[in-house]
Scaffold this motif. Structure first.
Motif, PDB file in Angstrom:
ATOM      1  N   ARG D  29     -16.964 130.140   9.344  1.00 30.10           N
ATOM      2  CA  ARG D  29     -15.811 129.327   8.911  1.00 30.10           C
ATOM      3  C   ARG D  29     -15.735 129.156   7.404  1.00 30.10           C
ATOM      4  O   ARG D  29     -14.684 128.838   6.879  1.00 30.10           O
ATOM      5  CB  ARG D  29     -15.854 127.969   9.592  1.00 30.10           C
ATOM      6  N   CYS D  51      -6.434 127.978  19.544  1.00 25.94           N
ATOM      7  CA  CYS D  51      -7.858 127.764  19.768  1.00 25.94           C
ATOM      8  C   CYS D  51      -8.185 128.083  21.216  1.00 25.94           C
ATOM      9  O   CYS D  51      -7.320 128.057  22.078  1.00 25.94           O
ATOM     10  CB  CYS D  51      -8.245 126.320  19.509  1.00 25.94           C
ATOM     11  N   VAL D  60     -11.351 129.370  16.857  1.00 22.85           N
ATOM     12  CA  VAL D  60     -10.016 129.366  16.282  1.00 22.85           C
ATOM     13  C   VAL D  60      -9.589 130.823  16.182  1.00 22.85           C
ATOM     14  O   VAL D  60     -10.312 131.644  15.617  1.00 22.85           O
ATOM     15  CB  VAL D  60     -10.002 128.704  14.888  1.00 22.85           C
ATOM     16  N   LEU D  78     -16.333 127.440  15.864  1.00 24.23           N
ATOM     17  CA  LEU D  78     -16.731 126.126  15.371  1.00 24.23           C
ATOM     18  C   LEU D  78     -17.604 125.447  16.412  1.00 24.23           C
ATOM     19  O   LEU D  78     -17.300 125.496  17.598  1.00 24.23           O
ATOM     20  CB  LEU D  78     -15.501 125.248  15.124  1.00 24.23           C
ATOM     21  N   LEU D  83     -15.706 119.951  14.300  1.00 26.34           N
ATOM     22  CA  LEU D  83     -14.549 120.843  14.411  1.00 26.34           C
ATOM     23  C   LEU D  83     -13.706 120.760  13.146  1.00 26.34           C
ATOM     24  O   LEU D  83     -12.627 120.188  13.141  1.00 26.34           O
ATOM     25  CB  LEU D  83     -13.710 120.458  15.623  1.00 26.34           C
ATOM     26  N   THR D  84     -14.219 121.300  12.069  1.00 27.68           N
ATOM     27  CA  THR D  84     -13.410 121.352  10.854  1.00 27.68           C
ATOM     28  C   THR D  84     -13.408 122.776  10.332  1.00 27.68           C
ATOM     29  O   THR D  84     -14.396 123.492  10.430  1.00 27.68           O
ATOM     30  CB  THR D  84     -13.962 120.430   9.751  1.00 27.68           C
ATOM     31  N   TYR D 103      -4.509 120.943  16.201  1.00 22.99           N
ATOM     32  CA  TYR D 103      -5.132 119.635  16.013  1.00 22.99           C
ATOM     33  C   TYR D 103      -4.784 118.703  17.180  1.00 22.99           C
ATOM     34  O   TYR D 103      -5.636 117.995  17.713  1.00 22.99           O
ATOM     35  CB  TYR D 103      -4.653 119.031  14.686  1.00 22.99           C
ATOM     36  N   VAL D 108      -9.094 120.006  16.406  1.00 19.34           N
ATOM     37  CA  VAL D 108      -9.673 120.722  15.267  1.00 19.34           C
ATOM     38  C   VAL D 108      -9.015 120.211  13.982  1.00 19.34           C
ATOM     39  O   VAL D 108      -7.785 120.179  13.885  1.00 19.34           O
ATOM     40  CB  VAL D 108      -9.438 122.237  15.413  1.00 19.34           C
TER      41      VAL D 108
END
Lengths: 190, 379, 156, 143
Positions: D29, D51, D60, D78, D83-84, D103, D108
Motif C-alpha cells: 500500500r 474492495c 483494494v 490491507l 484499513l487505510t 469507504y 476503508v
C-alpha cells in the motif's frame, strides 16, 4: 369546505353535498408520484398514449404533494427514503390515499432481506390499494386506480377535521423520530 | 437621480447578494427518481453543487452474495430497469468467461438483437425525459408510442415487458417465434424510422430547444477521462471509445454499423449522439434479424452453476456507458463478491463540475443530458 | 429563419391529432396478452381436481424470493397437501416454471389482482390436497416430458 | 500503447499476478498512489475501484485501461486492523465517488480524499455492509 369537515352531526343537506363532493373527487384524482424505481416507468407508460389515464381524469401528476390526492409508491422504500415518504404524505391535504405499486412496495420484494430496506410501504404509511406485479403492468395499475375510485366514492368527508393531522408511523424507528417531530412542530406553527 | 429615491437608493447601496443553499429532491419529478441535489446559488447562478445519492440503495451487491448465480439474474434485471438486456448480457459474459462456457452462434445474434432493441427503448425514454426536463410534455407522450411497440415484442417473446430474465449462461432461455421476428422486422424497417423522423421534426429543429442546449456544459475528452465519464457522453466530446468496437463481443464485428461521435462536447452534442445511436441500433437489430443463422440457442449448463475459483472483470457497452461486472468466485454456487461498476454512477459524479456556473434553469437541461437511472446509481 | 423548426413541430403534432388513435381503452376493451406473458402463477390440474404437482420442492428451493410454500403429505411425500403462493413478494422471474420437472406450473394472463387487503395476495393453488379455482384445468394428466433430473441439485 | 507490467510492478516493489483471467499488479500500500501516478502519466485511464473482503484482509482492487482494449487490474492488500490507503483522487479526480463508496461499504479510509463521507447509506448507519462480518437478517428458507 370547513362546514362539512368540521360537522359533528351529519344531516340531509350535508350528506347530499358530501356525496356530490365524493363523486367529483373520484373523477379527478391527482397523483403525487414519489417515483423511485422500475414501476414508475410503467406508471409513466400509463400516462402515455396507449393507456392514457387522462381519459378518467387522473392524468395530472403534480410536482407538489400539497396539490395531490393519491400518493403513488412505485418502488422500494429504503430506510434512507422512508422519513421523506412520511414527510411527503403528511404534506398532502386530507383526504388522501396511498397506492403501493409492485412487490417492493408491498413487501420489499426481491430486496426484502437487505440491510437498507423497509419491508413494505405499510410499515411506513397507511396503504389503501396494493397492486401486485414486478413490475406492475400499466393495465394492472389502471385496475388498481379504478378500485381506488370506488373507495374514494365511499369515503365521507364529514368529521374529517377531527382526524389526526400528522401521521406518525406506529413503530417509528428512533432515527426518524427527530425528523418527524421537527415536521410536526413546523406544521403546528403554520 | 435614482439613488436619491428613499427606497431604491438604499436598496442599491446596502443590498448584498447572499448565496443560498437550495435542496432539490429527493422527491421531485424532474429528478428521474429519488435524487437529491444541494445547490449553492448566488441569485440564479449555481456556485457549487453536491449530489446526494443512496435513496434507492437496495444493497444488491450484498443480496447477490446470498443467491445462486442463476438467481442473481433477477437482481441484475433490476439494476438498470431501462436497459435490462444489456445488464443481463454483461453479467452472462462475466460468468461465461469465468466458467468457460461456450455460447452458440444463434444465441449471440439474439443477444445482440435484444441489446440493440433495448438501446432504442432506453434512448427513447431518455428522449422523453429530456423533453420533460425542458418543460415540454409532448416528447414523452410521443416517445412511449414506439416504446410500447417494442415492448410488445419483448413481452411476446420473453414473457415480460420490463424484467425479462431471458438470458442464460450459455445462451438464451428459448428461441424466438419467427412470426414475431417478422412483425418486428416490418416495424423496425418502416414505422420506427418514421417515428424517429417525427421526433427530429418535433424537437431537433426546434429553435427554443437548440438555444437552450447549444454550448451548455461543455466537456473535453481529457476532462471526461479524468472524471470517469463513459458512453454517449464521452463520445459526444470527440472520443471514439466504444466497447462494442474496442473489445468486440457478440456479433458486432460482423455487422455493418458505425459508432456515433460528435466533437462539440456540449449538451446538444450529447443529444445528437443519442439520437443518431437510436437509428444505428435499429439498423443493427434489422441486420441481426436478416442474417441470423439457424441453430441451437442454449448450451447445457448445470442448473446450479459452480464456477471455478477466480475473479473476472468484464466491461460492456451498456446504453449509458461502460458497465462492468466484477465477480469473485470461491467455487461455491453463490458469488463471493458481486460488484457492479455502473456507468450512470460515474457520469453523475461529473455533475458538480458540469453545472458549476450554470443558471438554475439550465441545471435540468444538463441533468437530463446525463441520462441517469437512479436504480443503477444507487444499486 | 427563426420559427421554422417550431412550425415543423406543430405540423407533427397536427398530423398526429388527425391520425388514428393509439389508445387501448383499457377497462372497456382488454388487450389479449401473449401466452408467454408472466402475470400470475398457476398450476395445471385435471378436471377432477388433481394438480400435476408431485411436491418435489424444486420450485420452492429455487425461488429467489421465498414465494412458494409447499406442504407435503406426511404419508405420501409425492403429494402436496397445500401449495401457497405469496404474490406480494413475487418477482415473476419464471424460474419456478422453468425448473418444474413435471411442467405443472404455468402463468396465467389475468392481471386484475389489485386489492385493499394485503392478505389476499397470498393464494393457494392446492388446498387440502385438491387443486383450487386458481388452477388451470387441462385434460392431460401426464406431463409433456418425463421428469428430467438434469442438474437436480439442491439450491441452497 | 502497451504498458510493460513487469517493469512497472518492479519499479513499485510489487509483482505481477498472471494466475487469473486478467493480469494484475499487486503492490504494497505504500506505493499504491505512486503506481497510479506512474500509470496515469503513461496515459492509462481508470475504470473502476472496489474492495474485496477476504476475511483477514481487504483487497483494494482498481481496474484501469492501458488502451481501449487492454485492461489491467491493480491490487493492494490491507490488513483488517488497519484499513487505510492513499487516495487516488489526486491522480484521477473521478475516483471521488468510488472511494466514498468503498469507504461506505467496507470502511476503508482513503488518506487524502477531500470528502470521505458515507455516500449510499445514511449518516447514522452503523457497520460496513459489504464486509463478510456484516450479517443480513435473512429469512429461513422453507424446505
Amino acid at each position: 369546505m370547513g362546514l362539512i369537515e368540521n360537522a359533528e352531526r351529519p344531516n340531509f343537506i350535508l350528506t347530499t353535498i358530501d356525496t356530490l363532493l365524493r363523486w367529483g373527487r373520484s373523477h379527478s384524482l391527482w397523483w403525487c408520484n414519489a417515483g423511485s424505481a422500475c414501476c414508475s416507468l410503467e406508471f409513466a407508460a400509463m400516462g402515455g398514449a396507449r393507456y392514457d389515464m387522462d381519459r378518467i381524469g387522473s392524468g395530472l401528476v403534480r410536482a407538489s404533494p400539497r396539490q395531490s390526492d393519491v400518493l403513488l409508491i412505485p418502488g422500494p422504500i429504503t430506510k434512507k427514503m422512508a422519513p421523506i415518504f412520511v414527510r411527503v404524505y403528511n404534506q398532502m391535504p386530507d383526504p388522501k390515499w396511498v397506492i403501493a405499486m409492485g412487490s417492493c412496495a408491498i413487501s420489499g420484494g426481491a430486496f426484502r432481506e437487505s440491510y437498507s430496506m423497509t419491508r413494505g410501504a405499510d410499515t411506513v404509511l397507511p396503504v389503501d390499494v396494493y397492486v401486485p406485479g414486478c413490475p406492475v403492468r400499466p393495465e394492472a395499475l389502471f385496475y388498481g386506480l379504478l378500485k381506488l375510485r370506488a373507495r374514494v366514492r365511499g369515503t365521507s368527508n364529514i368529521g374529517l377535521a377531527h382526524r389526526e393531522p400528522i401521521y406518525v408511523p406506529p413503530d417509528l424507528p428512533p432515527e426518524w423520530e427527530a425528523e418527524v417531530r421537527e415536521f410536526l412542530g413546523e406544521h403546528e406553527a403554520c | 437621480m435614482i439613488e436619491d429615491h428613499p427606497r431604491v437608493g438604499r436598496l442599491q447601496k446596502d443590498a448584498v447578494t447572499e448565496s443560498i443553499v437550495l435542496n432539490m429532491g429527493p422527491q421531485h419529478p424532474s429528478m428521474h427518481g429519488v435524487f437529491h441535489m444541494q445547490l449553492e446559488l448566488s441569485g440564479e447562478t449555481i456556485l457549487a453543487a453536491r449530489p446526494v445519492i443512496g435513496y434507492l440503495h437496495r444493497g444488491i451487491e450484498k443480496l447477490a452474495e446470498h443467491r445462486t448465480y442463476a438467481q442473481c439474474m433477477v437482481l441484475v434485471d433490476r439494476l438498470d430497469y431501462i436497459s435490462q438486456y444489456c445488464n443481463e448480457w454483461a453479467y452472462c459474459r462475466a460468468i461465461e468467461r469465468l466458467a468457460r462456457i461456450e455460447v452458440p452462434e444463434r444465441a449471440e445474434w439474439l443477444r445482440t438483437m435484444y441489446a440493440e432493441l433495448v438501446r432504442v427503448t432506453s434512448h427513447l425514454m431518455w428522449f422523453g425525459s429530456v423533453g420533460l426536463d425542458l418543460g415540454g410534455w409532448t416528447p414523452v407522450i410521443y416517445a412511449f408510442i414506439p416504446r410500447e411497440r417494442i415492448f410488445d415484442f419483448f413481452e411476446a417473446t420473453t414473457g415480460s415487458r420490463l424484467m425479462p430474465n431471458y438470458l442464460r449462461f450459455g445462451g438464451v432461455k428459448e428461441d424466438v417465434d419467427p412470426a414475431e421476428m417478422e412483425a418486428l422486422h416490418a416495424y423496425l424497417a418502416k414505422d420506427l424510422i418514421d417515428a424517429l423522423d417525427e421526433f427530429d421534426g418535433l424537437v431537433t429543429g426546434n429553435e427554443i430547444f437548440l438555444s437552450r442546449q447549444r454550448g451548455l456544459a461543455p466537456m473535453t475528452v481529457d476532462q471526461a477521462h479524468a472524471w470517469g465519464v463513459t458512453g454517449p457522453m464521452l463520445r459526444a466530446c470527440g472520443s471514439t471509445r466504444d466497447l462494442r468496437i474496442d473489445t468486440p463481443y457478440g456479433v458486432y464485428d460482423r455487422l455493418d454499423w458505425e459508432s456515433c461521435t460528435d466533437t462539440r462536447g456540449d449538451a446538444l452534442a450529447r443529444y445528437s449522439v443519442r439520437m443518431r445511436e437510436m437509428r444505428e441500433s435499429a439498423k443493427m437489430a434489422l441486420q441481426c434479424i436478416e442474417r441470423m443463422p439457424a441453430g441451437e440457442v442454449r448450451t447445457k449448463v448445470a442448473r446450479v452453476l459452480r464456477p471455478p475459483e477466480g475473479e473476472v472483470y468484464v466491461r460492456h457497452e451498456s446504453t449509458r456507458g461502460e458497465l462492468g461486472f466484477h465477480i469473485v468466485s470461491d467455487g461455491s454456487p453463490k458469488p463471493y463478491r458481486f460488484r457492479v461498476r455502473s456507468p450512470a454512477f460515474m457520469n453523475v459524479s461529473s455533475l458538480p463540475h458540469l453545472c458549476a456556473g450554470a443558471k438554475i434553469s439550465e441545471f435540468f437541461a444538463i441533468f437530463g443530458g446525463i441520462d441517469n437511472v437512479m436504480a443503477e446509481i444507487d444499486r | 429563419m427563426f420559427g421554422q423548426g417550431l412550425l415543423k413541430g406543430l405540423s407533427v403534432t397536427g398530423r398526429r391529432m388527425l391520425g388514428k388513435t393509439e389508445c387501448d381503452m383499457y377497462p372497456y376493451r382488454k388487450r389479449v396478452l401473449p401466452p408467454k406473458s408472466r402475470i400470475f402463477l398457476s398450476m395445471r390440474a385435471t378436471p377432477d381436481g388433481k394438480a400435476l404437482c408431485n411436491a418435489c420442492l424444486t420450485c420452492q428451493q429455487g425461488c429467489p424470493d421465498n414465494v412458494i410454500r409447499i406442504e407435503q403429505d406426511p404419508e405420501d411425500r409425492k403429494r402436496a397437501v397445500s401449495f401457497r403462493v405469496n404474490s406480494g413478494r413475487c418477482t415473476f422471474c419464471g424460474i419456478c416454471e422453468e425448473n418444474c420437472p413435471r411442467h405443472a406450473l404455468t402463468f396465467t394472463q389475468d392481471f386484475e389482482r389489485a386489492t385493499f387487503d394485503k392478505g389476499t395476495l397470498t393464494y393457494a393453488l392446492i388446498a387440502d390436497g385438491t387443486a383450487t379455482g386458481a388452477c388451470v384445468i387441462v385434460e392431460r394428466t401426464e406431463p409433456e416430458h418425463p421428469a428430467s433430473a438434469e442438474g437436480g441439485e439442491d439450491v441452497g | 500503447m502497451t504498458v510493460d507490467l513487469e517493469a512497472v510492478a518492479a519499479a513499485h516493489s510489487g509483482r505481477v499476478d498472471r494466475e487469473g483471467l486478467d493480469p494484475a499488479i499487486v503492490v504494497p500500500r505504500e506505493t499504491w498512489r505512486q503506481l497510479a501516478q506512474a500509470l496515469s502519466e503513461a496515459g492509462v485511464w481508470f475504470s473502476d475501484l472496489t474492495c474485496v473482503d477476504r476475511g483477514e484482509t481487504v483487497e483494494v482492487v482498481a481496474q484501469v485501461c492501458a488502451s481501449a482494449s487492454e485492461q489491467i487490474t491493480l491490487k493492494t492488500v490491507l490488513p483488517n486492523r488497519d484499513l487505510t490507503v492513499d487516495s487516488l483522487w489526486p491522480v484521477w479526480p473521478g475516483m471521488d465517488w468510488l472511494e466514498r463508496e468503498a469507504y461506505d461499504m467496507f470502511g476503508v479510509s482513503f488518506v487524502g480524499h477531500p470528502d470521505l463521507t458515507r455516500i449510499l447509506m445514511f449518516d447514522g448507519f452503523e457497520g460496513y455492509p459489504l464486509r463478510k462480518s456484516f450479517l443480513l437478517e435473512t429469512e429461513e428458507k422453507a424446505s
